[in-house]
Design an enzyme around this catalytic site. Structure first.
Site, PDB file in Angstrom:
ATOM      1  N   GLY A  26       7.370  -0.643  -7.028  1.00  0.00           N
ATOM      2  CA  GLY A  26       6.950  -1.765  -6.200  1.00  0.00           C
ATOM      3  C   GLY A  26       6.630  -1.320  -4.794  1.00  0.00           C
ATOM      4  O   GLY A  26       6.853  -0.167  -4.404  1.00  0.00           O
ATOM      5  N   ALA A  86       7.448  -3.365   4.304  1.00  0.00           N
ATOM      6  CA  ALA A  86       8.289  -2.361   4.958  1.00  0.00           C
ATOM      7  C   ALA A  86       8.195  -0.991   4.298  1.00  0.00           C
ATOM      8  O   ALA A  86       8.446   0.027   4.942  1.00  0.00           O
ATOM      9  CB  ALA A  86       9.737  -2.822   4.977  1.00  0.00           C
ATOM     10  N   GLY A  87       7.851  -0.937   3.003  1.00  0.00           N
ATOM     11  CA  GLY A  87       7.774   0.355   2.327  1.00  0.00           C
ATOM     12  C   GLY A  87       7.670   0.212   0.829  1.00  0.00           C
ATOM     13  O   GLY A  87       7.479  -0.885   0.296  1.00  0.00           O
ATOM     14  N   VAL A 105       9.123   0.843  -3.150  1.00  0.00           N
ATOM     15  CA  VAL A 105      10.370   0.863  -3.916  1.00  0.00           C
ATOM     16  C   VAL A 105      10.204   1.817  -5.089  1.00  0.00           C
ATOM     17  O   VAL A 105       9.239   1.721  -5.857  1.00  0.00           O
ATOM     18  CB  VAL A 105      10.746  -0.539  -4.426  1.00  0.00           C
ATOM     19  CG1 VAL A 105      12.066  -0.485  -5.185  1.00  0.00           C
ATOM     20  CG2 VAL A 105      10.840  -1.517  -3.270  1.00  0.00           C
ATOM     21  N   ASP A 165      13.535 -13.336   5.239  1.00  0.00           N
ATOM     22  CA  ASP A 165      12.372 -13.219   4.358  1.00  0.00           C
ATOM     23  C   ASP A 165      12.728 -13.642   2.932  1.00  0.00           C
ATOM     24  O   ASP A 165      12.416 -12.941   1.964  1.00  0.00           O
ATOM     25  CB  ASP A 165      11.833 -11.783   4.380  1.00  0.00           C
ATOM     26  CG  ASP A 165      10.376 -11.702   3.937  1.00  0.00           C
ATOM     27  OD1 ASP A 165       9.709 -12.755   3.894  1.00  0.00           O
ATOM     28  OD2 ASP A 165       9.912 -10.598   3.623  1.00  0.00           O
TER      29      ASP A 165
END
Length: 656
Positions: A21, A25-26, A28, A137
């Site tokens: 994923g 932010a980054g 996975v 979030d």
């Protein structure tokens, strides 16, 4: 670490398996432990985050807070990897997909199922909010399921990304920044960029609406900024559900955060309603709404009593300036972007034409406007003068006409820190000055210190304080794990061994007499002590004030002629923290920052023999070696002001 790829090492303990994923932010990755092949999910943050030294330091400081956030409905953070340009959070791997997958596969779900899922999310939020952590979030993408979803399931929800939201968003907490997903943002976050636990409850309400209807309440034409602004100005379209259920949805989606239930109460309400409406079938997916019903007036804005860290915010909604940039066109994607300062547009006042003969001829629209403007200016001037001279405190019946003084002394802490406070009131300037003098005993103490400067009464606002003698910022609950009101972080202090350091705070107060000043000073000291000794706070913040003891840990059984592994484990008011040791011998890297702050680094550490020669200590006192066989032996240690530490007994045997 080079560009992440399957098979690459992640730190010393993990190996990447497959990318599963990605987000704002980054990325996975599915990772596995090199020790036992256990599967984990590793979120590798984007390069700009890993190259931000302040953010990296914040993550390291927050490691114990994130790892300590444990609940059956929260994806547990297991480790933090900081290696070169790589910054990664290692979490439990949750294989059942997300609520986003659930919606994509089948659309709306029955009301009872939707409320049960959201109640579990609210359970997780209640625990996090109790630790001073807001998510910021909440959305279906960040709500995972421990197994493939089937109707009637319970206990499978796992909320993820608490670490990302609470730490990455820290530099976006001011009103010039925004973090979140437009379709799920609370009105106060859209309008002011400020958040609170109530904003997480709102986002959960949006998600509940989406599970019921198949779409979010304000989805429709326009960019994601247009969608976001509807949270402030529009009412959610009515769903064909029973009135009692619709009222609960509306409470979660209240424009005023004070009208929303807390996470725990909201969870209880949803479970109660789920039992009442267990027979309701799923709705047909709602069509996209082209137009929305506007609210009668802008929503009441978030006040300072809802956000501890926020500056005081006027109790109204300011209009957005016309030059605000578009956030983009993907309302379900998390955004982390700057927002320009907002200006309140000036709108012409409308004054009805007076009926002929009803008012004097001189009472024209111009006169009414000028008089009204003058009245507003006079009121604003009076309020401003009162606020400036009274400092926002409640007016006293009388104000002292002579200089007042008070003093207070804390008990010496285990680290050797002593704190004395002297307060004085100047009747001419109506300013209170407080001198905090910190003293150290056998070891230098440094780092951040906490001070609470409360209002003059429980109902008074936190005063605006001017500081001298330290780098000072407002205490942040989300980055320390300590729930403190009117707290200040005094950073970069160095108190020399057998020396002192003084910091001064100055703020406006109207003080009636010496007893009132003395009572306030004692209250400020008590509030500071209560914060640093809170047994429920799992945190490594403010070690010079909060460290209560140090455990000397060795293996229970040692082999002769080999080095002894010695770990110094800090003990906080909440208990021992084996995940964040102060020091380990033999040392393999630089000493921890905590050791530097409470003992001056390795120079403050010494081990000594209490085994009658069965162990040997190096000349610098830092390395221990097992020499001869003994059935029972203990090791003494001195760490800063902790001078009489003793390990548990251990035995030394031969290699055989």
């Amino acid at each position: 670490m080079s560009q992440p790829h399957a098979g690459a090492a992640l730190g010393a303990s993990y190996r990447l398996v497959d990318r599963i994923g990605s987000g704002a932010a980054g990325d996975v990755w599915l990772a596995e432990s090199t020790a036992d092949k256990t599967s984990f999910a590793a979120k590798i943050l984007k390069t700009e985050h890993a190259s931000d030294p302040e953010l990296v330091e914040r993550f390291i400081r927050e490691r114990s807070v994130l790892i300590g956030l444990r609940h059956q409905n929260i994806v547990a953070v297991q480790d933090l990897v900081v290696e070169g340009s790589t910054l990664a959070i290692v979490m439990d791997y949750v294989p059942g997909g997300s609520l986003r997958d659930l919606l994509a596969d089948g659309g709306p779900i029955p009301a009872a199922e939707a409320m049960t899922l959201c109640a579990q999310v609210l359970d997780a939020l209640a625990v996090a909010h109790g630790r001073g952590v807001t998510h910021r979030d909440i959305k279906p993408d960040n709500v995972l399921l421990s197994e493939q979803w089937q109707p009637g399931q319970n206990g499978t929800v796992r909320v993820t990304d608490f670490g990302i939201a609470s730490v990455v968003s820290e530099r976006q907490r001011q009103t010039t920044g925004i973090l979140g997903t437009p379709q799920y943002m609370a009105p106060e976050l859209i309008s002011h960029g400020q958040t609170s636990p109530a904003a997480d409850v709102y986002s959960t309400g949006v998600m509940l609406y989406e599970l019921l209807a198949g779409r979010t309440p304000f989805a429709g034409p326009g960019t994601d900024f247009t969608i976001a602004y509807r949270h402030v100005t529009s009412l959610p379209p009515r769903l064909e559900v029973p009135e009692k259920l619709w009222a609960a949805v509306n409470r979660l989606l209240a424009k005023d955060p004070r009208e929303r239930l807390g996470a725990g109460d909201a969870a209880a309400e949803l479970r109660n309603l789920a039992a009442q409406f267990a027979s309701l079938t799923a709705l047909t997916a709602a069509p996209v709404t082209e137009s929305f019903e506007e609210i009668e007036r802008p929503a009441t804005m978030l006040r300072s009593d809802l956000i501890r860290e926020a500056e005081e915010i006027p109790d109204h909604v300011s209009h957005f300036s016309q030059d605000l940039p578009e956030l983009g066109d993907a309302g379900q994607h998390t955004v982390i972007r700057a927002m320009p300062k907002r200006e309140i547009p000036r709108s012409a006042a409308l004054v009805e034409e007076p009926e002929k003969g009803k008012y004097p001829d001189w009472l024209t629209k111009k006169v009414v406007l000028l008089a009204g403007s003058g009245l507003v200016l006079v009121i604003a001037l009076v309020i401003g003068m009162v606020w400036m001279f009274e400092g926002g405190s409640e007016p006293s019946e009388a104000v002292a006409t002579e200089t007042l003084d008070a003093s207070q002394q804390d008990q010496i802490l285990p680290t050797g820190l002593s704190t004395s406070r002297k307060a004085s009131f100047d009747p001419e300037t109506r300013l209170v000055t407080v001198e905090m003098t910190y003293g150290a005993q056998k070891s230098e103490l440094s780092g951040a210190f906490l001070e609470v400067i409360p209002g003059m009464s429980k109902k008074s606002a936190c005063p605006a304080v001017e500081w001298d003698g330290a780098k000072v910022s407002k205490h942040q609950t989300s980055t320390t794990g300590l729930n403190v009101t009117c707290g200040w972080k005094l950073d970069g202090l160095v108190v020399p061994a057998n020396g002192q350091k003084t910091v001064t705070a100055k703020f406006p107060f109207a003080v009636a007499d010496a007893s009132e000043l003395s009572e306030w000073l004692s209250g400020a000291a008590s509030a500071t002590t209560a914060a640093i000794t809170d047994p429920d706070a799992i945190s490594t913040a403010y070690p010079s004030q909060r460290l209560t003891n140090i455990n000397v840990v060795t293996p229970q059984r040692l082999v002769s002629q080999t080095p002894v592994t010695v770990t110094l484990v800090p003990v906080w008011p909440s208990g021992a923290d084996e995940l964040n040791p102060l020091y380990q011998s033999p040392s393999t890297g630089t000493p921890s920052q905590m050791l530097q702050q409470v003992a001056g680094g390795e120079a403050g550490v010494r081990f000594s023999d209490s085994c009658s020669g069965a162990i040997a200590i190096s000349s610098d006192g830092l390395v221990v070696t097992a020499l001869s066989v003994t059935p029972s032996c203990s090791l003494r240690a001195s760490v800063g002001n902790f001078t009489d530490l003793m390990s548990s007994p251990f035995s030394i045997t031969t290699r055989e």
